[in-house]
Design an enzyme around this catalytic site. Sequence first.
Site, mmCIF file in Angstrom:
data_model
loop_
_atom_site.group_PDB
_atom_site.id
_atom_site.type_symbol
_atom_site.label_atom_id
_atom_site.label_comp_id
_atom_site.label_asym_id
_atom_site.label_seq_id
_atom_site.Cartn_x
_atom_site.Cartn_y
_atom_site.Cartn_z
ATOM 1 N N ASP A 2 50.366 38.862 50.856
ATOM 2 C CA ASP A 2 49.263 39.099 52.238
ATOM 3 C C ASP A 2 48.466 40.572 52.005
ATOM 4 O OD1 ASP A 2 47.337 37.511 53.251
ATOM 5 O OD2 ASP A 2 48.465 37.566 55.022
ATOM 6 N N HIS A 19 42.825 42.022 45.092
ATOM 7 C CA HIS A 19 43.464 40.387 43.831
ATOM 8 C C HIS A 19 44.299 41.235 42.125
ATOM 9 C CE1 HIS A 19 43.277 37.562 47.377
ATOM 10 N NE2 HIS A 19 42.077 37.007 46.668
ATOM 11 N N LEU A 113 66.073 36.534 35.118
ATOM 12 C CA LEU A 113 65.766 36.531 36.166
ATOM 13 C C LEU A 113 64.784 35.247 36.143
ATOM 14 C CD1 LEU A 113 64.444 37.391 39.046
ATOM 15 C CD2 LEU A 113 62.677 38.502 37.592
HETATM 16 C C1 FPP Z 1 46.588 36.701 49.796
HETATM 17 O O1 FPP Z 1 45.488 38.134 49.839
HETATM 18 C C2 FPP Z 1 46.942 36.874 48.289
HETATM 19 C C3 FPP Z 1 46.236 35.430 47.302
HETATM 20 C C4 FPP Z 1 45.861 34.101 48.151
HETATM 21 C C5 FPP Z 1 46.207 35.864 46.283
HETATM 22 C C6 FPP Z 1 47.152 35.681 45.539
HETATM 23 C C7 FPP Z 1 47.148 36.433 44.025
HETATM 24 C C8 FPP Z 1 47.642 37.615 42.763
HETATM 25 C C9 FPP Z 1 48.758 39.025 44.377
HETATM 26 C C10 FPP Z 1 46.920 37.759 42.435
HETATM 27 C C11 FPP Z 1 48.368 37.334 40.801
HETATM 28 C C12 FPP Z 1 49.563 36.050 41.143
HETATM 29 C C13 FPP Z 1 50.449 35.777 40.018
HETATM 30 C C14 FPP Z 1 51.605 35.527 40.285
HETATM 31 C C15 FPP Z 1 49.667 35.678 39.089
HETATM 32 P P1 FPP Z 1 44.395 37.426 50.950
HETATM 33 O O2 FPP Z 1 43.646 37.142 49.974
HETATM 34 O O3 FPP Z 1 44.247 36.899 51.811
HETATM 35 O O4 FPP Z 1 44.668 39.234 51.546
HETATM 36 P P2 FPP Z 1 43.630 39.358 52.921
HETATM 37 O O5 FPP Z 1 44.505 38.703 54.030
HETATM 38 O O6 FPP Z 1 43.762 41.017 53.403
HETATM 39 O O7 FPP Z 1 42.063 38.852 52.950
#
Ligand code: FPP
Length: 230
Positions: A2, A19, A113
């Site tokens: 997050d 992201h 892993l």
């Molecule tokens: C949550 O942060 C994150 C996500 C919904 C996306 C996670 C994806 C990645 C880290 C990229 C790639 C991963 C893989 C495994 C290929 P948020 O957008 O909710 O952040 P916020 O709470 O600050 O708005």
Amino acid sequence: MDGNGRWAKKRFLPRFAGHQAGLETVRRLVKYCAQENIEVLTLFAFSSENWRRPQEEVSLLMQLFITALQREVQKLHKNNVKLRVIGAREAFPNQLQEYIAQAEQLTAQNTGLTLVIAANYGGRWDITQAAQRMAREIQQGTLQVEALNEQQFTQYLCLADLPEPDLFIRTGGEQRVSNFLLWQLAYTEMYFTDTLWPDFDQAAFQQALHSFSTRQRRFGRTGEQLEKNA
Ligand code: FPP
């Protein structure tokens, strides 16, 4: 994982840049876990509820998953990492489904892993699909209602063949499970940090591991019982 959006906002960048930076964190941590002989790392990449985000963000995320698979799979394979994806993958674009299947197949025999990516995953979805599959077997007569117990039920869940998680880490300041591995987290140690996911580096991960190492895991027993058996 997050905090990507907030990380980007702080820098006056579009959410997607967060992201992308988050993917860098994934890369670094996977490498670290593989080096440290951590058995399983499960990442919550996209929840069943994330479809509710703006359409542009959802499609950019899908594109990021595709690019990540294309670019990283050979490297994962070389490093003996076994990749698994859990979740309702049929909702993803066909191309992404194909890349996932190929990556799983390529790395299936690896012994290092195990990297589990939860994508279009929800803990309630997992429990529901397990119940459905079980009910079907009961209907067909291949499973007896009397044979049902917790251990048997676990066999129908996505991660049936893997150990239950020791440590749950949530970054970004929220202190919720948000429909992650609901069944499997029953005895997992929880660790919450304000650090935003793109900033969650090796030192931050080590801090989480250190916190874990100081916990006494009683699994329902008393502290005195554990000390006696130590
Ligand atoms: C949550 O942060 C994150 C996500 C919904 C996306 C996670 C994806 C990645 C880290 C990229 C790639 C991963 C893989 C495994 C290929 P948020 O957008 O909710 O952040 P916020 O709470 O600050 O708005």
